[in-house]
Scaffold this motif. Structure first.
Motif, PDB file in Angstrom:
ATOM      1  N   THR A  80     -78.135 -18.401 -69.661  1.00  0.00           N
ATOM      2  CA  THR A  80     -77.564 -19.024 -70.840  1.00  0.00           C
ATOM      3  C   THR A  80     -77.328 -17.754 -71.786  1.00  0.00           C
ATOM      4  N   VAL A  81     -75.970 -17.896 -72.123  1.00  0.00           N
ATOM      5  CA  VAL A  81     -75.606 -16.817 -73.083  1.00  0.00           C
ATOM      6  C   VAL A  81     -76.001 -17.149 -74.574  1.00  0.00           C
ATOM      7  N   ARG A  82     -76.206 -16.425 -75.424  1.00  0.00           N
ATOM      8  CA  ARG A  82     -76.754 -16.648 -76.788  1.00  0.00           C
ATOM      9  C   ARG A  82     -76.208 -15.593 -77.800  1.00  0.00           C
ATOM     10  N   GLY A  83     -75.381 -16.318 -78.807  1.00  0.00           N
ATOM     11  CA  GLY A  83     -74.850 -15.384 -79.810  1.00  0.00           C
ATOM     12  C   GLY A  83     -76.107 -15.256 -81.132  1.00  0.00           C
ATOM     13  N   ALA A  84     -75.529 -16.038 -82.158  1.00  0.00           N
ATOM     14  CA  ALA A  84     -76.747 -16.006 -82.952  1.00  0.00           C
ATOM     15  C   ALA A  84     -77.437 -17.245 -83.189  1.00  0.00           C
ATOM     16  N   GLY A  85     -77.039 -18.023 -82.085  1.00  0.00           N
ATOM     17  CA  GLY A  85     -78.265 -19.051 -82.156  1.00  0.00           C
ATOM     18  C   GLY A  85     -77.910 -20.241 -83.366  1.00  0.00           C
ATOM     19  N   THR A  86     -76.745 -20.272 -84.044  1.00  0.00           N
ATOM     20  CA  THR A  86     -76.621 -21.320 -85.119  1.00  0.00           C
ATOM     21  C   THR A  86     -76.125 -22.367 -84.716  1.00  0.00           C
ATOM     22  N   GLY A  87     -75.566 -22.725 -83.302  1.00  0.00           N
ATOM     23  CA  GLY A  87     -75.244 -24.106 -82.936  1.00  0.00           C
ATOM     24  C   GLY A  87     -75.987 -25.215 -83.191  1.00  0.00           C
ATOM     25  N   ASN A  88     -75.250 -26.342 -83.143  1.00  0.00           N
ATOM     26  CA  ASN A  88     -76.014 -27.627 -83.669  1.00  0.00           C
ATOM     27  C   ASN A  88     -76.545 -28.618 -82.557  1.00  0.00           C
ATOM     28  N   TYR A  89     -76.074 -28.255 -81.276  1.00  0.00           N
ATOM     29  CA  TYR A  89     -76.352 -29.428 -80.287  1.00  0.00           C
ATOM     30  C   TYR A  89     -77.033 -28.873 -79.084  1.00  0.00           C
ATOM     31  N   GLY A  90     -78.046 -27.907 -79.595  1.00  0.00           N
ATOM     32  CA  GLY A  90     -78.665 -27.272 -78.393  1.00  0.00           C
ATOM     33  C   GLY A  90     -77.802 -26.520 -77.287  1.00  0.00           C
ATOM     34  N   GLN A  91     -76.727 -25.998 -77.861  1.00  0.00           N
ATOM     35  CA  GLN A  91     -75.560 -25.374 -77.025  1.00  0.00           C
ATOM     36  C   GLN A  91     -76.428 -24.168 -76.297  1.00  0.00           C
ATOM     37  N   CYS A  92     -77.014 -23.486 -76.894  1.00  0.00           N
ATOM     38  CA  CYS A  92     -77.632 -22.237 -76.081  1.00  0.00           C
ATOM     39  C   CYS A  92     -79.256 -22.422 -75.677  1.00  0.00           C
ATOM     40  N   PRO A 145     -66.654 -20.872 -89.488  1.00  0.00           N
ATOM     41  CA  PRO A 145     -67.572 -21.913 -89.688  1.00  0.00           C
ATOM     42  C   PRO A 145     -68.405 -21.514 -91.047  1.00  0.00           C
ATOM     43  N   SER A 146     -69.051 -22.445 -91.526  1.00  0.00           N
ATOM     44  CA  SER A 146     -69.792 -22.164 -92.960  1.00  0.00           C
ATOM     45  C   SER A 146     -70.950 -21.207 -92.829  1.00  0.00           C
ATOM     46  N   THR A 147     -71.405 -20.954 -91.287  1.00  0.00           N
ATOM     47  CA  THR A 147     -72.466 -19.950 -91.023  1.00  0.00           C
ATOM     48  C   THR A 147     -71.838 -18.334 -90.794  1.00  0.00           C
ATOM     49  N   TRP A 148     -70.870 -18.389 -91.314  1.00  0.00           N
ATOM     50  CA  TRP A 148     -69.779 -17.084 -90.817  1.00  0.00           C
ATOM     51  C   TRP A 148     -70.515 -15.884 -91.113  1.00  0.00           C
ATOM     52  N   ALA A 151     -73.048 -15.931 -87.900  1.00  0.00           N
ATOM     53  CA  ALA A 151     -72.595 -16.327 -86.632  1.00  0.00           C
ATOM     54  C   ALA A 151     -71.572 -15.342 -85.897  1.00  0.00           C
ATOM     55  N   SER A 152     -72.026 -15.365 -84.425  1.00  0.00           N
ATOM     56  CA  SER A 152     -71.169 -14.232 -83.722  1.00  0.00           C
ATOM     57  C   SER A 152     -69.608 -15.211 -83.386  1.00  0.00           C
ATOM     58  N   ILE A 153     -68.796 -14.040 -83.176  1.00  0.00           N
ATOM     59  CA  ILE A 153     -67.414 -14.544 -82.942  1.00  0.00           C
ATOM     60  C   ILE A 153     -67.477 -15.386 -81.474  1.00  0.00           C
ATOM     61  N   VAL A 157     -66.124 -19.349 -80.921  1.00  0.00           N
ATOM     62  CA  VAL A 157     -65.247 -19.627 -79.815  1.00  0.00           C
ATOM     63  C   VAL A 157     -65.681 -20.615 -78.985  1.00  0.00           C
ATOM     64  N   SER A 158     -67.018 -20.020 -78.168  1.00  0.00           N
ATOM     65  CA  SER A 158     -67.505 -20.838 -77.351  1.00  0.00           C
ATOM     66  C   SER A 158     -68.275 -22.223 -77.704  1.00  0.00           C
ATOM     67  N   GLY A 159     -68.803 -22.112 -79.026  1.00  0.00           N
ATOM     68  CA  GLY A 159     -69.316 -23.404 -79.442  1.00  0.00           C
ATOM     69  C   GLY A 159     -68.870 -24.160 -80.545  1.00  0.00           C
ATOM     70  N   GLY A 160     -68.095 -23.559 -81.434  1.00  0.00           N
ATOM     71  CA  GLY A 160     -67.688 -24.072 -82.639  1.00  0.00           C
ATOM     72  C   GLY A 160     -66.203 -24.891 -82.477  1.00  0.00           C
ATOM     73  N   SER A 161     -65.769 -25.177 -83.719  1.00  0.00           N
ATOM     74  CA  SER A 161     -64.515 -26.078 -83.693  1.00  0.00           C
ATOM     75  C   SER A 161     -63.525 -25.823 -84.710  1.00  0.00           C
ATOM     76  N   GLY A 162     -63.949 -25.360 -85.826  1.00  0.00           N
ATOM     77  CA  GLY A 162     -63.144 -25.325 -86.876  1.00  0.00           C
ATOM     78  C   GLY A 162     -64.043 -25.057 -88.138  1.00  0.00           C
ATOM     79  N   GLY A 163     -63.646 -25.190 -89.472  1.00  0.00           N
ATOM     80  CA  GLY A 163     -64.308 -25.002 -90.518  1.00  0.00           C
ATOM     81  C   GLY A 163     -63.451 -24.562 -91.810  1.00  0.00           C
ATOM     82  N   ILE A 212     -69.065 -15.716 -68.728  1.00  0.00           N
ATOM     83  CA  ILE A 212     -69.444 -14.977 -69.781  1.00  0.00           C
ATOM     84  C   ILE A 212     -68.527 -14.176 -70.364  1.00  0.00           C
ATOM     85  N   ILE A 213     -68.140 -14.615 -71.565  1.00  0.00           N
ATOM     86  CA  ILE A 213     -66.906 -13.790 -72.395  1.00  0.00           C
ATOM     87  C   ILE A 213     -67.653 -12.487 -72.887  1.00  0.00           C
ATOM     88  N   THR A 214     -66.847 -11.492 -72.634  1.00  0.00           N
ATOM     89  CA  THR A 214     -67.094  -9.960 -72.971  1.00  0.00           C
ATOM     90  C   THR A 214     -66.095  -9.510 -74.050  1.00  0.00           C
TER      91      THR A 214
END
Ligand SMILES: Cc1cc2nc3c(=O)[nH]c(=O)nc-3n(C[C@H](O)[C@H](O)[C@H](O)COP(=O)(O)OP(=O)(O)OC[C@H]3O[C@@H](n4cnc5c(N)ncnc54)[C@H](O)[C@@H]3O)c2cc1C
Length: 450
Positions: A80-92, A145-148, A151-153, A157-163, A212-214
């Motif tokens: 499971t890939v993890r950026g900054a771990g600020t997703g809201n739905y247990g995404q990572c 996102p407001s977590t800008w 949050a990681s880019i 892109v993998s977990g966010g939607s807009g903001g 896995i996005i690199t």
């Protein structure tokens, strides 16, 4: 000793000799890095409390990602890939344990095309750093996102939607934002592939389930020094009318948020005193301030000019919007949760209908967005939590009122989105993760494929 732990031990032995991989093995690190911000949902809190990675690994470069993917594939261990771990739905959150891979070291900005402004960047780059870097080159990110600040880019892109920016640029999955990806596949011999925009879309908002996005190729916008405005309106109808008038004007806007009055007392002190009115928060280009003032006057609203944004500071008006509104209310009283939806038109009728049924168990927070070319109102209403049945009832009432719901209390890509399986996402998983090891449990279409 269980087979699982034998497998993990064997995987660990394989990887430990790799100098391109750093291990975090402290049990508190394993627990901390197996969580994200799912606690905004009481439903998910219960479901995810026990999930924990067996190993947390930080690759130093893309070649190390390939070796990690190869080892996990050979040992059939989930990753499971993890950026900054600020997703809201247990995404990572690793539902089936295994390896959590941190992207923090993959942060190189590889290229900025001086003519088109297209940037190529590795996924672990913090959005704040990327945006600041772009600004030094006269560009900025279109959507944040407001977590800008954290949050990681790649995570966005993998977990966010807009903001922030959605009033002008719509949503991340709209064609024209994501222009290409570099991806490492999950195979015994991983491939490093370059995907053009039409193939990259299947990995956009797929929670890292199908590659896995690199590196990411993204369109950017010319930089603007956005100006912060707060406008208090006496009535809710006036506030919504002014919000729509701003959104439909020719004024260059980055953000238009509306908060119902009872929310204001829960915002941090630095955001200013709560008056008797409902509050609009705007980021507007300097040449648009006088026009917003004119529109505010026409709606008998009181405008406060908070001056230009200070993006180097810790907080700004941005940090009162999108899911940060939820964050501030929950800091004051954690018995609140939230929903996400696109309101039907006319918006006031739908909101009045829901208000009549749910009273002050529902507090309105609106964001103006561009959806398929038109200005629409998205809502992230705060919801007084009682139990899952009442939440379900409320969601049904919202649907009955005509809203399109994006349920933040579910784990899968599809159920948090439009509810339907995206065949392209599933096909990409078949191609890039044939054994189904990437973030298992999050792509419903994979589990349901025939
Ligand atoms: C207070 C608050 C406000 C928020 N506001 C917004 C908002 O305005 N708009 C919005 O869209 N979201 C918002 N979010 C959700 C979240 O912060 C953003 O989506 C953020 O961009 C996620 O970035 P991250 O680095 O934390 O991603 P993570 O949480 O680390 O990961 C998100 C998903 O992406 C996957 N992933 C990460 N990196 C990769 C990669 N390299 N390859 C493949 N998959 C990968 C992960 O596996 C996970 O499924 C908010 C959350 C909070 C708590």
């Amino acid at each position: 000793m269980s087979l699982v732990s034998d497998t993990i031990k064997s995987l660990r032995r394989t990887l430990l000799v790799d100098e391109g991989l750093e291990f975090l093995e402290d049990p508190s690190d394993l627990r901390r890095l197996s969580r994200d911000c799912f606690d905004y949902s009481p439903v998910l809190q219960d479901q995810l409390a026990g999930c924990c990675a067996d190993l947390v690994v930080r690759p130093r470069d893309v070649a190390a990602v390939e070796r990690l993917a190869a080892a996990c594939s050979r040992h059939q261990v989930p990753l499971t890939v993890r950026g900054a771990g600020t997703g809201n739905y247990g995404q990572c959150v690793p539902l089936e344990g295994g390896v959590v891979m941190l992207t923090a070291e993959l942060q190189t900005i590889r290229n900025l095309d001086p003519i088109s402004g297209v940037v190529t960047v590795e996924p672990g780059c913090a959005m704040r750093d990327l945006d600041q870097w772009l600004r030094r080159h006269g560009r900025q990110l279109r959507l944040l996102p407001s977590t800008w600040r954290s949050a990681s880019i790649g995570g966005f892109v993998s977990g966010g939607s807009g903001g922030i920016g959605s009033i002008r640029w719509g949503f991340l999955r709209d064609p024209g934002h994501l222009l290409g990806l570099e991806v490492v596949t999950m195979e015994n011999r991983p491939q490093r592939l370059t995907l053009p925009a039409h193939q990259a879309e299947a990995l956009n908002h797929a929670y890292g389930t199908n590659g896995i996005i690199t590196a990411l190729q993204l369109a950017t916008a010319p930089a603007v020094d956005w100006h912060q405005l707060a406008i208090d309106c006496k009535t809710w109808d006036d506030a919504v009318a002014l919000m729509l008038a701003c959104g439909r004007s020719a004024i260059s806007l980055h953000l238009v948020t509306l908060l119902e009055q009872p929310l204001l007392q829960h915002l941090p002190k630095w955001s200013g005193p709560a008056g008797a009115g409902h509050r609009l928060l705007l980021l507007v280009s300097p040449d648009g301030v006088s026009s917003v003032q004119r529109l505010a006057d026409a709606h008998a609203a009181e405008l406060r000019d908070l001056g230009p944004e200070d993006l180097n500071g810790g907080n700004g008006l941005r940090e009162l919007t999108w899911n940060h509104t939820t964050l501030h209310l929950r800091s004051a009283d954690p018995s609140w949760t939230y929903l996400q939806m696109l309101l039907p038109q006319p918006e006031l009728v739908a909101m009045a209908r829901l208000r009549q049924r749910w009273g002050d168990a529902l507090l309105w927070h609106l964001e103006a967005v561009r959806q398929q070319g038109s200005v629409r109102l998205a809502a992230l209403p705060l919801v007084r939590w009682s139990d899952p049945q009442r939440l379900e009832q409320l969601m049904n009432d919202c649907r009955d009122a005509g809203a399109v719901l994006f349920n933040p209390h579910v784990l899968t890509v599809e159920d948090g989105g439009l509810g339907v399986v995206d065949a392209d996402q599933v096909a990409a998983k078949q191609r890039f993760d044939p054994a189904g090891l990437l973030n298992p449990g999050k792509l419903r279409g994979w589990a349901e494929r025939s």
